[in-house]
Design an enzyme around this catalytic site. Structure first.
Site, PDB file in Angstrom:
ATOM      1  N   TYR A 113      11.379 -41.680  56.995  1.00  0.00           N
ATOM      2  CA  TYR A 113      11.308 -43.193  57.493  1.00  0.00           C
ATOM      3  C   TYR A 113      10.762 -43.650  58.950  1.00  0.00           C
ATOM      4  O   TYR A 113       9.948 -44.403  59.391  1.00  0.00           O
ATOM      5  CB  TYR A 113      12.513 -43.699  57.076  1.00  0.00           C
ATOM      6  CG  TYR A 113      12.562 -45.226  57.475  1.00  0.00           C
ATOM      7  CD1 TYR A 113      12.032 -46.126  56.496  1.00  0.00           C
ATOM      8  CD2 TYR A 113      13.365 -45.840  58.496  1.00  0.00           C
ATOM      9  CE1 TYR A 113      12.060 -47.569  56.495  1.00  0.00           C
ATOM     10  CE2 TYR A 113      13.537 -47.145  58.608  1.00  0.00           C
ATOM     11  CZ  TYR A 113      12.896 -48.013  57.592  1.00  0.00           C
ATOM     12  OH  TYR A 113      12.995 -49.325  57.957  1.00  0.00           O
TER      13      TYR A 113
ATOM     14  N   VAL B  70      15.296 -58.714  54.940  1.00  0.00           N
ATOM     15  CA  VAL B  70      14.749 -59.539  56.025  1.00  0.00           C
ATOM     16  C   VAL B  70      13.568 -60.620  55.656  1.00  0.00           C
ATOM     17  O   VAL B  70      13.523 -61.763  56.336  1.00  0.00           O
ATOM     18  CB  VAL B  70      13.876 -58.325  57.076  1.00  0.00           C
ATOM     19  CG1 VAL B  70      13.160 -59.021  58.195  1.00  0.00           C
ATOM     20  CG2 VAL B  70      14.946 -57.483  57.425  1.00  0.00           C
TER      21      VAL B  70
ATOM     22  N   HIS C 284      23.263 -49.709  52.512  1.00  0.00           N
ATOM     23  CA  HIS C 284      23.761 -49.344  54.079  1.00  0.00           C
ATOM     24  C   HIS C 284      25.311 -49.471  53.960  1.00  0.00           C
ATOM     25  O   HIS C 284      25.893 -49.999  53.112  1.00  0.00           O
ATOM     26  CB  HIS C 284      22.894 -50.310  54.912  1.00  0.00           C
ATOM     27  CG  HIS C 284      21.712 -50.119  55.181  1.00  0.00           C
ATOM     28  ND1 HIS C 284      20.747 -50.864  54.679  1.00  0.00           N
ATOM     29  CD2 HIS C 284      20.945 -49.047  56.228  1.00  0.00           C
ATOM     30  CE1 HIS C 284      19.636 -50.405  54.811  1.00  0.00           C
ATOM     31  NE2 HIS C 284      19.374 -49.260  55.930  1.00  0.00           N
TER      32      HIS C 284
ATOM     33  N   GLY D 175       6.815 -59.049  51.793  1.00  0.00           N
ATOM     34  CA  GLY D 175       8.315 -58.438  51.748  1.00  0.00           C
ATOM     35  C   GLY D 175       9.105 -59.739  51.651  1.00  0.00           C
ATOM     36  O   GLY D 175      10.318 -59.530  51.959  1.00  0.00           O
TER      37      GLY D 175
ATOM     38  N   GLY E 265      13.081 -59.403  50.117  1.00  0.00           N
ATOM     39  CA  GLY E 265      13.917 -58.320  50.603  1.00  0.00           C
ATOM     40  C   GLY E 265      14.853 -58.985  51.687  1.00  0.00           C
ATOM     41  O   GLY E 265      14.584 -60.511  51.641  1.00  0.00           O
TER      42      GLY E 265
ATOM     43  N   LEU F 227      20.733 -53.883  60.005  1.00  0.00           N
ATOM     44  CA  LEU F 227      20.863 -55.160  59.655  1.00  0.00           C
ATOM     45  C   LEU F 227      21.692 -55.548  58.356  1.00  0.00           C
ATOM     46  O   LEU F 227      21.759 -54.317  57.457  1.00  0.00           O
ATOM     47  CB  LEU F 227      19.550 -55.743  59.205  1.00  0.00           C
ATOM     48  CG  LEU F 227      18.393 -55.860  60.230  1.00  0.00           C
ATOM     49  CD1 LEU F 227      17.138 -56.176  59.980  1.00  0.00           C
ATOM     50  CD2 LEU F 227      18.705 -56.921  61.357  1.00  0.00           C
TER      51      LEU F 227
HETATM   52  O1  GFB Z   1      24.338 -47.812  57.008  1.00  0.00           O
HETATM   53  P1  GFB Z   1      24.091 -46.235  56.845  1.00  0.00           P
HETATM   54  O2  GFB Z   1      23.825 -45.722  55.585  1.00  0.00           O
HETATM   55  O3  GFB Z   1      22.828 -45.717  57.653  1.00  0.00           O
HETATM   56  O4  GFB Z   1      25.384 -45.308  57.440  1.00  0.00           O
HETATM   57  P2  GFB Z   1      22.576 -45.334  59.257  1.00  0.00           P
HETATM   58  C1  GFB Z   1      25.978 -45.674  58.845  1.00  0.00           C
HETATM   59  C2  GFB Z   1      27.126 -44.698  58.814  1.00  0.00           C
HETATM   60  O5  GFB Z   1      28.017 -45.351  57.893  1.00  0.00           O
HETATM   61  C3  GFB Z   1      26.847 -43.389  58.621  1.00  0.00           C
HETATM   62  C4  GFB Z   1      28.863 -44.167  57.162  1.00  0.00           C
HETATM   63  O6  GFB Z   1      27.687 -42.498  59.678  1.00  0.00           O
HETATM   64  C5  GFB Z   1      27.664 -43.121  57.199  1.00  0.00           C
HETATM   65  O7  GFB Z   1      27.993 -41.807  56.920  1.00  0.00           O
HETATM   66  N1  GFB Z   1      29.409 -44.699  55.998  1.00  0.00           N
HETATM   67  C6  GFB Z   1      30.767 -44.456  55.695  1.00  0.00           C
HETATM   68  C7  GFB Z   1      28.617 -45.080  54.929  1.00  0.00           C
HETATM   69  N2  GFB Z   1      30.834 -45.023  54.207  1.00  0.00           N
HETATM   70  C8  GFB Z   1      29.704 -45.263  54.017  1.00  0.00           C
HETATM   71  C9  GFB Z   1      29.316 -45.758  52.595  1.00  0.00           C
HETATM   72  O8  GFB Z   1      30.041 -45.949  51.740  1.00  0.00           O
HETATM   73  N3  GFB Z   1      27.865 -46.149  52.594  1.00  0.00           N
HETATM   74  C10 GFB Z   1      26.899 -45.807  53.656  1.00  0.00           C
HETATM   75  N4  GFB Z   1      25.617 -45.943  53.603  1.00  0.00           N
HETATM   76  N5  GFB Z   1      27.347 -45.321  54.811  1.00  0.00           N
HETATM   77  C11 GFB Z   1      19.918 -45.751  58.192  1.00  0.00           C
HETATM   78  C12 GFB Z   1      18.714 -44.937  58.229  1.00  0.00           C
HETATM   79  O9  GFB Z   1      20.799 -45.055  59.044  1.00  0.00           O
HETATM   80  O10 GFB Z   1      20.140 -47.017  58.785  1.00  0.00           O
HETATM   81  C13 GFB Z   1      17.560 -45.760  58.130  1.00  0.00           C
HETATM   82  O11 GFB Z   1      18.910 -43.771  57.213  1.00  0.00           O
HETATM   83  C14 GFB Z   1      17.708 -47.002  59.012  1.00  0.00           C
HETATM   84  O12 GFB Z   1      16.612 -45.060  58.534  1.00  0.00           O
HETATM   85  C15 GFB Z   1      18.924 -47.762  58.749  1.00  0.00           C
HETATM   86  O13 GFB Z   1      17.524 -46.874  60.226  1.00  0.00           O
HETATM   87  C16 GFB Z   1      19.105 -49.123  59.794  1.00  0.00           C
HETATM   88  O14 GFB Z   1      22.785 -46.083  60.221  1.00  0.00           O
HETATM   89  O15 GFB Z   1      22.896 -43.983  59.422  1.00  0.00           O
END
Ligand code: GFB
Length: 320
Positions: free
Chosen positions: A140, A19, A183, A14, A17, A170
């Site tokens: 996951y 990481v 994320h 990977g 990516g 990350l």
């Molecule tokens: O980073 P994130 O998508 O993943 O979201 P997780 C973290 C928080 O940010 C959540 C909020 O409470 C989202 O609702 N958030 C606010 C947003 N605005 C946004 C936006 O525009 N985009 C996104 N993506 N989030 C993931 C896991 O969890 O993190 C995986 O699903 C993995 O399995 C990874 O562990 C590191 O931290 O919630």
């Protein structure tokens, strides 16, 4: 067996990516030039026969499993079959081939979402499998837990030196800035930057903004990988008999605070509209890093410096 010579063959699975590219950068900068890398087109890690052929031919001495299907909260919830299926296939193929071909040490990279949703904070390695998972990413998480358990089983049955590193959330250069699958940190960098460009007064934040997350710069995880690769076996398993190490910065912040910080760095003001049709996910995810701290490793990059470097990378590379 630990990494001592710069001539050892190291397979970074990977390597394109977030990481894997950081791990490759770190190894090259530290003089490890004998790296084995394969693009997804050249080697599909979900294809068991292809993985076996690659290992039989190249016989990597060290392996870092940074290949995975990853994504933010929405991607995890939208594509559960891909997240569990692809990750189980990739990790099972690579771990099995590494065992069969006498890899000296393997690092399996996961995520802190393997820990129970309501586990006490900070999350200690011992909390694995002590309660129910956060449902937005259980697919996951189950795959990653299977990977940890496979490493432990290979050690128990065959004495393999296969370790698992569980990094916190990350971010960094090479991140995914696609708003549907990314994320939160790259998503907010993009949204705030675009608001600045377009003169928008509002940006949309998913959920309530109250969840807390711990953010680590991807190059710091790469630093931890090399640190662990170079530590003697007895030193590591004395501290972690289960072969499991959390990797984090030891500090978390609320999503709404992250947004304030990003606005300061990008240099714009805008108000927030909450989209509460999107999930909050787990309320808090702060890891206990005392195992690695006890061995002398600490994450070197501050959140402010890491976000600035990621923003600079986004401006140069991302198609925004
Ligand atoms: O980073 P994130 O998508 O993943 O979201 P997780 C973290 C928080 O940010 C959540 C909020 O409470 C989202 O609702 N958030 C606010 C947003 N605005 C946004 C936006 O525009 N985009 C996104 N993506 N989030 C993931 C896991 O969890 O993190 C995986 O699903 C993995 O399995 C990874 O562990 C590191 O931290 O919630």
């Amino acid at each position: 067996m630990h990494l001592t010579s710069r001539q050892e063959r190291i397979f970074v699975a990977g390597h394109r990516g977030l990481v894997g590219s950081a791990v490759t950068r770190k190894l090259r900068a530290s003089g490890f030039d004998n790296l084995l890398t394969k693009t997804r087109q050249a080697l599909d890690l979900r294809d068991q026969q292809a993985v076996n052929r690659f290992f039989e031919c190249e016989r990597p001495e060290f392996v870092v499993v940074a290949a995975a299907r990853v994504g933010g909260i929405l991607a995890n919830a939208t594509y559960p079959a891909d997240f569990i299926g692809d990750n189980l296939a990739i990790q099972t193929n690579v771990l099995q081939a590494a065992f069969r071909n006498d890899t000296k040490r393997l690092l399996f990279l996961g995520s802190t979402c393997v820990y129970p949703r309501d586990a006490p904070q900070p999350l200690r390695e011992q909390y694995l499998l002590t309660g129910p998972l956060e449902h937005t990413n259980e697919w996951y998480a189950v795959a990653k837990i299977a990977g940890i358990k496979y490493c432990q089983a290979l050690r128990k049955q065959h004495g393999c030196d296969f370790l698992s590193l569980m990094p916190t959330n990350l971010y960094g250069p090479g991140d995914n800035f696609d708003l549907k699958t990314s994320h939160v940190l790259p998503a907010l960098l993009r949204k705030v930057h675009e608001a600045k460009l377009n003169g928008d007064r509002k940006i949309i934040l998913w959920g309530t903004g109250t969840p807390r997350r711990e953010f680590m710069y991807c190059d710091d995880l790469a630093d931890a990988c090399l640190f662990v690769l170079q530590r003697p076996e007895a030193t590591l398993y004395d501290v972690a008999p289960d072969g499991l190490f959390n990797v984090g910065v030891g500090k978390d912040i609320q999503i709404i605070e992250l947004l304030q910080l990003i606005k300061r760095i990008v240099g714009t003001e805008c108000s927030v509209v909450h989209d509460t049709s999107k999930p909050d996910g787990t309320p808090r995810k702060l890891v206990d890093v005392s195992r690695l701290h006890g061995l002398g490793w600490r994450a070197p990059t501050s959140l402010d410096a890491g976000i600035r470097a990621t923003y600079a990378w986004m401006l140069q590379h991302a198609d925004i």
